[in-house]
Design an enzyme around this catalytic site. Sequence first.
Site, PDB file in Angstrom:
ATOM      1  N   GLY A  36       0.831  -1.212   0.000  1.00 12.78           N
ATOM      2  CA  GLY A  36       0.000   0.000   0.000  1.00 12.78           C
ATOM      3  C   GLY A  36       0.860   1.255   0.000  1.00 12.78           C
ATOM      4  CG  HIS A  37       3.287   2.209   3.440  1.00 11.22           C
ATOM      5  ND1 HIS A  37       3.275   1.042   4.170  1.00 11.22           N
ATOM      6  CD2 HIS A  37       2.770   3.160   4.250  1.00 11.22           C
ATOM      7  CE1 HIS A  37       2.789   1.285   5.386  1.00 11.22           C
ATOM      8  NE2 HIS A  37       2.455   2.554   5.453  1.00 11.22           N
TER       9      HIS A  37
END
Lengths: 297, 297
Positions: A36-37
């Site tokens: 996600g990051h």
Amino acid sequence: MKTLRTVADLRSALAGHRREGETIALVPTMGYLHEGHLSLVRAARERAGVVVVSLFVNPSQFNEAADLEAYPRDEARDVDLASAAGADILFAPALDEVYPQGFGTQVRVGGALTDRLEGAHRGAEHFHGVTTVVCKLMNMVGPDVAVFGQKDAQQALVLRRMVADLDMPVRIDVAPTVREPDGLALSSRNVRLHGDDRRRALALHRGLQAATAALAGGERDAARLTAAARSAMDELGVQPEYLALVDPGTLDPLDAVDGREALLAVAARVGDVRLIDNTILIPDPVHTDATVATCLS
Amino acid sequence: MKTLRTVADLRSALAGHRREGETIALVPTMGYLHEGHLSLVRAARERAGVVVVSLFVNPSQFNEAADLEAYPRDEARDVDLASAAGADILFAPALDEVYPQGFGTQVRVGGALTDRLEGAHRGAEHFHGVTTVVCKLMNMVGPDVAVFGQKDAQQALVLRRMVADLDMPVRIDVAPTVREPDGLALSSRNVRLHGDDRRRALALHRGLQAATAALAGGERDAARLTAAARSAMDELGVQPEYLALVDPGTLDPLDAVDGREALLAVAARVGDVRLIDNTILIPDPVHTDATVATCLS
């Protein structure tokens, strides 16, 4: 990729780029990076000549000491991942570089944006902690754009409000939630899901899916959409802390999906891990036209 | 000098100067400019290639509706004065340009800096109003330096705290208080002093002078220094709202002038006008050395 620890080093590293007129992007994180990051880092890479990823576990946004204590950390791994995803600078300051002795300022977004949903359950101080540290990071880096994730939809709204209200010269972009193959929204806290809790954690996504399916089946009523979601969560033995259909710009509660997009947001505790997730419910275009026609008639 | 009304116009006017690397200075004012403001504009002129004077009567820093209502305004006169003092841009936004519909963010400096003196009498909200609007003005202008007056000594301390705490890339300079020939500190509110109140308003300066004279005569004790000030004020029939000897960096109360500089700050109501003033008490060098010697022994 350089790893920098002080605001002074960060500013000197960026000064040349700024003079050259290069676009600077910031991706604020609390580390323990996951896909996600990394999707945010890649989005930043597409938008800017210089990508700064900050890594700082911000105590002032934790409302539970145990959650802060248990928050996973692995900087060496984060360095490899951020670098591979295209970051130019990892800014990883120590606690006293961010909050030196005598620190006493807070940036607060008030009202519904911080009182509702996460604010109602974690307390508005959680968001005051977020806005304060992000305001600081923005001022340290001076980015043209900062990228946040849709998983923290309310956080993104609060930060957009802060940036608009304080006339901060930065754009906030929001990138889609990244999920495991089975649908679980990625979160650094997922590593704390043990045994059967990993399976039960799917309840949030299943609930959102059930509501989406009900909407596709013609259901518009908020109570019945959320009942469908609750029922799906219940099958995994998970009760939501909140499950709310709200206006995606104001967080005002909605009685129905009535022709405009609606945000369905959920939080639940699975084992000792608190998880959040959300989806945007988009009314069926045919129904939308009908609704608009009704409104105009 | 250009007069600009919108943040967009302000930013375009400054963009070229910023690209050229020119230094930008900001002098925030609430208008009705007097020689005190103009000394800040001249100080800014010495420090920067571009001088922006902002003119905005900020409602959120007024704790009394009557004071806001009565605050004097004369933009045409301000335009002439700011221009003559060397300003390049007068930024005079309307209320809804600064606080549009939906505005809901506040920048707060907490603790002693905003609780004491003015904070104790006007409420800490006064300073929260100041820090919020100054943070906004800083973000609108993007100055390298901002110049404030020593007359508002506590305000300058609070703003320095905000700038340090939020890592704002701007320096705050403080210029000396400008006084009328008889010693009255310049203030836009002085025009509201009528009849005998103008003479009685001298009480604040006379009180500060009396304490300074007592110090020069060897007095070090806070209670006796402030008693000397009170006595001088009493001769003009003025009682202070507060009269306090404090550390000039922390506002911690001091028992004595003990070898370091001390801030003697006073507020008083004269007629229906609330006035403030202050002076730095500098201990006699001989006494200072003696004190240091005592401390080291």
